[in-house]
Structure formats: C-alpha cells, structure tokens
Write a protein that holds these residues in place. Structure first.
Motif, PDB file in Angstrom:
ATOM      1  N   PRO A  37       6.214 -21.267  -4.741  1.00 28.96           N
ATOM      2  CA  PRO A  37       6.632 -21.550  -3.369  1.00 28.96           C
ATOM      3  C   PRO A  37       6.513 -23.044  -3.060  1.00 28.96           C
ATOM      4  O   PRO A  37       5.688 -23.749  -3.658  1.00 28.96           O
ATOM      5  N   LYS A  38       7.331 -23.517  -2.166  1.00 32.18           N
ATOM      6  CA  LYS A  38       7.322 -24.938  -1.778  1.00 32.18           C
ATOM      7  C   LYS A  38       6.502 -25.123  -0.503  1.00 32.18           C
ATOM      8  O   LYS A  38       6.549 -24.295   0.402  1.00 32.18           O
ATOM      9  N   GLY A  39       5.748 -26.202  -0.443  1.00 29.22           N
ATOM     10  CA  GLY A  39       5.002 -26.555   0.757  1.00 29.22           C
ATOM     11  C   GLY A  39       3.858 -25.614   1.076  1.00 29.22           C
ATOM     12  O   GLY A  39       3.507 -25.439   2.243  1.00 29.22           O
ATOM     13  N   CYS A  40       3.269 -25.014   0.065  1.00 28.56           N
ATOM     14  CA  CYS A  40       2.200 -24.038   0.260  1.00 28.56           C
ATOM     15  C   CYS A  40       0.898 -24.536  -0.346  1.00 28.56           C
ATOM     16  O   CYS A  40       0.898 -25.327  -1.291  1.00 28.56           O
ATOM     17  N   LYS A  41      -0.205 -24.050   0.172  1.00 29.41           N
ATOM     18  CA  LYS A  41      -1.522 -24.430  -0.328  1.00 29.41           C
ATOM     19  C   LYS A  41      -1.959 -23.441  -1.411  1.00 29.41           C
ATOM     20  O   LYS A  41      -1.983 -22.228  -1.177  1.00 29.41           O
ATOM     21  N   PHE A  42      -2.317 -23.975  -2.578  1.00 27.71           N
ATOM     22  CA  PHE A  42      -2.818 -23.143  -3.672  1.00 27.71           C
ATOM     23  C   PHE A  42      -4.227 -22.675  -3.327  1.00 27.71           C
ATOM     24  O   PHE A  42      -5.086 -23.465  -2.945  1.00 27.71           O
ATOM     25  N   ILE A  43      -4.470 -21.379  -3.482  1.00 28.40           N
ATOM     26  CA  ILE A  43      -5.787 -20.810  -3.181  1.00 28.40           C
ATOM     27  C   ILE A  43      -6.559 -20.522  -4.458  1.00 28.40           C
ATOM     28  O   ILE A  43      -7.737 -20.848  -4.569  1.00 28.40           O
ATOM     29  N   GLY A  44      -5.926 -19.891  -5.439  1.00 30.16           N
ATOM     30  CA  GLY A  44      -6.641 -19.585  -6.671  1.00 30.16           C
ATOM     31  C   GLY A  44      -5.855 -18.664  -7.587  1.00 30.16           C
ATOM     32  O   GLY A  44      -4.777 -18.183  -7.250  1.00 30.16           O
ATOM     33  N   ASP A  45      -6.443 -18.427  -8.746  1.00 27.97           N
ATOM     34  CA  ASP A  45      -5.845 -17.519  -9.727  1.00 27.97           C
ATOM     35  C   ASP A  45      -6.210 -16.079  -9.389  1.00 27.97           C
ATOM     36  O   ASP A  45      -7.218 -15.816  -8.728  1.00 27.97           O
ATOM     37  N   ILE A  46      -5.369 -15.166  -9.872  1.00 25.70           N
ATOM     38  CA  ILE A  46      -5.560 -13.750  -9.537  1.00 25.70           C
ATOM     39  C   ILE A  46      -5.119 -12.892 -10.712  1.00 25.70           C
ATOM     40  O   ILE A  46      -4.263 -13.302 -11.499  1.00 25.70           O
ATOM     41  N   ASP A  47      -5.706 -11.713 -10.817  1.00 23.26           N
ATOM     42  CA  ASP A  47      -5.231 -10.733 -11.789  1.00 23.26           C
ATOM     43  C   ASP A  47      -5.479  -9.332 -11.239  1.00 23.26           C
ATOM     44  O   ASP A  47      -6.315  -9.134 -10.368  1.00 23.26           O
ATOM     45  N   ALA A  48      -4.716  -8.395 -11.745  1.00 22.13           N
ATOM     46  CA  ALA A  48      -4.857  -6.991 -11.346  1.00 22.13           C
ATOM     47  C   ALA A  48      -4.398  -6.115 -12.493  1.00 22.13           C
ATOM     48  O   ALA A  48      -3.545  -6.504 -13.287  1.00 22.13           O
ATOM     49  N   ASP A  49      -4.994  -4.936 -12.579  1.00 26.79           N
ATOM     50  CA  ASP A  49      -4.573  -3.971 -13.595  1.00 26.79           C
ATOM     51  C   ASP A  49      -4.796  -2.555 -13.083  1.00 26.79           C
ATOM     52  O   ASP A  49      -5.533  -2.336 -12.133  1.00 26.79           O
ATOM     53  N   ASP A  50      -4.104  -1.630 -13.711  1.00 29.22           N
ATOM     54  CA  ASP A  50      -4.232  -0.213 -13.359  1.00 29.22           C
ATOM     55  C   ASP A  50      -3.865   0.604 -14.595  1.00 29.22           C
ATOM     56  O   ASP A  50      -2.717   0.677 -14.980  1.00 29.22           O
ATOM     57  N   PHE A  51      -4.872   1.185 -15.212  1.00 33.02           N
ATOM     58  CA  PHE A  51      -4.650   1.934 -16.449  1.00 33.02           C
ATOM     59  C   PHE A  51      -4.570   3.440 -16.235  1.00 33.02           C
ATOM     60  O   PHE A  51      -4.261   4.165 -17.158  1.00 33.02           O
ATOM     61  N   TRP A  52      -4.870   3.938 -15.047  1.00 32.77           N
ATOM     62  CA  TRP A  52      -5.095   5.371 -14.875  1.00 32.77           C
ATOM     63  C   TRP A  52      -4.047   6.088 -14.045  1.00 32.77           C
ATOM     64  O   TRP A  52      -4.244   7.222 -13.673  1.00 32.77           O
ATOM     65  N   ALA A  68      -4.789 -10.657  -3.097  1.00 35.80           N
ATOM     66  CA  ALA A  68      -4.258 -11.910  -2.553  1.00 35.80           C
ATOM     67  C   ALA A  68      -4.566 -12.018  -1.063  1.00 35.80           C
ATOM     68  O   ALA A  68      -4.954 -13.087  -0.576  1.00 35.80           O
ATOM     69  N   ALA A  69      -4.414 -10.923  -0.337  1.00 38.19           N
ATOM     70  CA  ALA A  69      -4.717 -10.927   1.098  1.00 38.19           C
ATOM     71  C   ALA A  69      -6.202 -11.186   1.336  1.00 38.19           C
ATOM     72  O   ALA A  69      -6.566 -11.949   2.240  1.00 38.19           O
ATOM     73  N   GLU A  70      -7.065 -10.577   0.519  1.00 39.65           N
ATOM     74  CA  GLU A  70      -8.505 -10.803   0.650  1.00 39.65           C
ATOM     75  C   GLU A  70      -8.870 -12.266   0.392  1.00 39.65           C
ATOM     76  O   GLU A  70      -9.836 -12.774   0.963  1.00 39.65           O
ATOM     77  N   MET A  71      -8.096 -12.933  -0.454  1.00 38.87           N
ATOM     78  CA  MET A  71      -8.339 -14.345  -0.753  1.00 38.87           C
ATOM     79  C   MET A  71      -7.777 -15.261   0.333  1.00 38.87           C
ATOM     80  O   MET A  71      -7.990 -16.471   0.289  1.00 38.87           O
ATOM     81  N   GLY A  72      -7.028 -14.703   1.278  1.00 35.10           N
ATOM     82  CA  GLY A  72      -6.444 -15.506   2.353  1.00 35.10           C
ATOM     83  C   GLY A  72      -5.032 -15.970   2.075  1.00 35.10           C
ATOM     84  O   GLY A  72      -4.512 -16.849   2.755  1.00 35.10           O
ATOM     85  N   GLY A  73      -4.388 -15.358   1.088  1.00 39.45           N
ATOM     86  CA  GLY A  73      -3.034 -15.761   0.740  1.00 39.45           C
ATOM     87  C   GLY A  73      -1.971 -14.858   1.343  1.00 39.45           C
ATOM     88  O   GLY A  73      -2.254 -13.737   1.751  1.00 39.45           O
ATOM     89  N   ASN A  74      -0.745 -15.380   1.389  1.00 38.56           N
ATOM     90  CA  ASN A  74       0.377 -14.563   1.829  1.00 38.56           C
ATOM     91  C   ASN A  74       1.530 -14.571   0.819  1.00 38.56           C
ATOM     92  O   ASN A  74       2.559 -13.966   1.048  1.00 38.56           O
ATOM     93  N   VAL A  75       1.327 -15.278  -0.305  1.00 37.26           N
ATOM     94  CA  VAL A  75       2.289 -15.274  -1.405  1.00 37.26           C
ATOM     95  C   VAL A  75       1.503 -15.189  -2.710  1.00 37.26           C
ATOM     96  O   VAL A  75       0.532 -15.920  -2.903  1.00 37.26           O
ATOM     97  N   ALA A  76       1.931 -14.297  -3.601  1.00 34.47           N
ATOM     98  CA  ALA A  76       1.341 -14.191  -4.930  1.00 34.47           C
ATOM     99  C   ALA A  76       2.446 -14.396  -5.956  1.00 34.47           C
ATOM    100  O   ALA A  76       3.441 -13.682  -5.953  1.00 34.47           O
TER     101      ALA A  76
END
Length: 95
Positions: A37-52, A68-76
C-alpha cells in the motif's frame, strides 16, 4: 437405531463447525492484498496458519485479518501463501 445415527450426524456437524475461524468485527475491516500500500505506516510482520479445517485458506485468511486488527492495522499484505500458511506484513493506512 435411527435416532443414534441422527444424533451422530448432528454431533459431527457441530464439531466441524467449531473448527472454523470467523473474522471478528475488527478483522473483517482489514483489507488483504498482495500489493504494497502507498502512504501507509508499517506496523510489523505477521503469519497465520490453520491445519485442522476443511476451509483452511478461508480460515487462515480470517486468522490473518484478526491478528492484523489486533496489531492496529487495516491492511495486511500477503507475501507468501502456501496451502495452510500465510506470511506477510501489516500496515495502518489512512482512510
């Protein structure tokens, strides 16, 4: 005998339904993209998985949105998507 089969089917349905990950109200507001995204503040790295779950990619995306929402982001940004795993970066973009 029929009642036992019916109860087994109902129980199985409930167990499978409980394995689904649903996006929270906040998570549903997170946009998933593969482009930076353009003009956005980087918050951090993220990962997710679901094996079941049967809907693994859908559930993994919902987990990613929720985190991402818990980290305060609105774009992942989804950098890598591999079957049941997604890694990426979280941004907060002006609305």
């Amino acid at each position: 005998m029929k009642i036992y089969i019916l109860l087994l089917v109902i129980l199985n349905t409930l167990v499978l339904a409980s394995c689904s990950t649903i996006a929270t109200k906040e998570g549903a507001r997170v946009e998933l993209t593969k482009e930076d995204p353009k003009g956005c503040k980087f918050i951090g790295d993220i990962d997710a998985d679901d094996f079941w779950s049967d809907n693994t990619l859908v559930n993994t995306k919902n987990k990613l949105r929720n985190k991402a929402a818990e980290m305060g982001g609105n774009v992942a940004v989804m950098d890598t998507v591999h079957k049941t795993q997604i890694t990426g970066r979280v941004f907060n973009c002006p609305k």
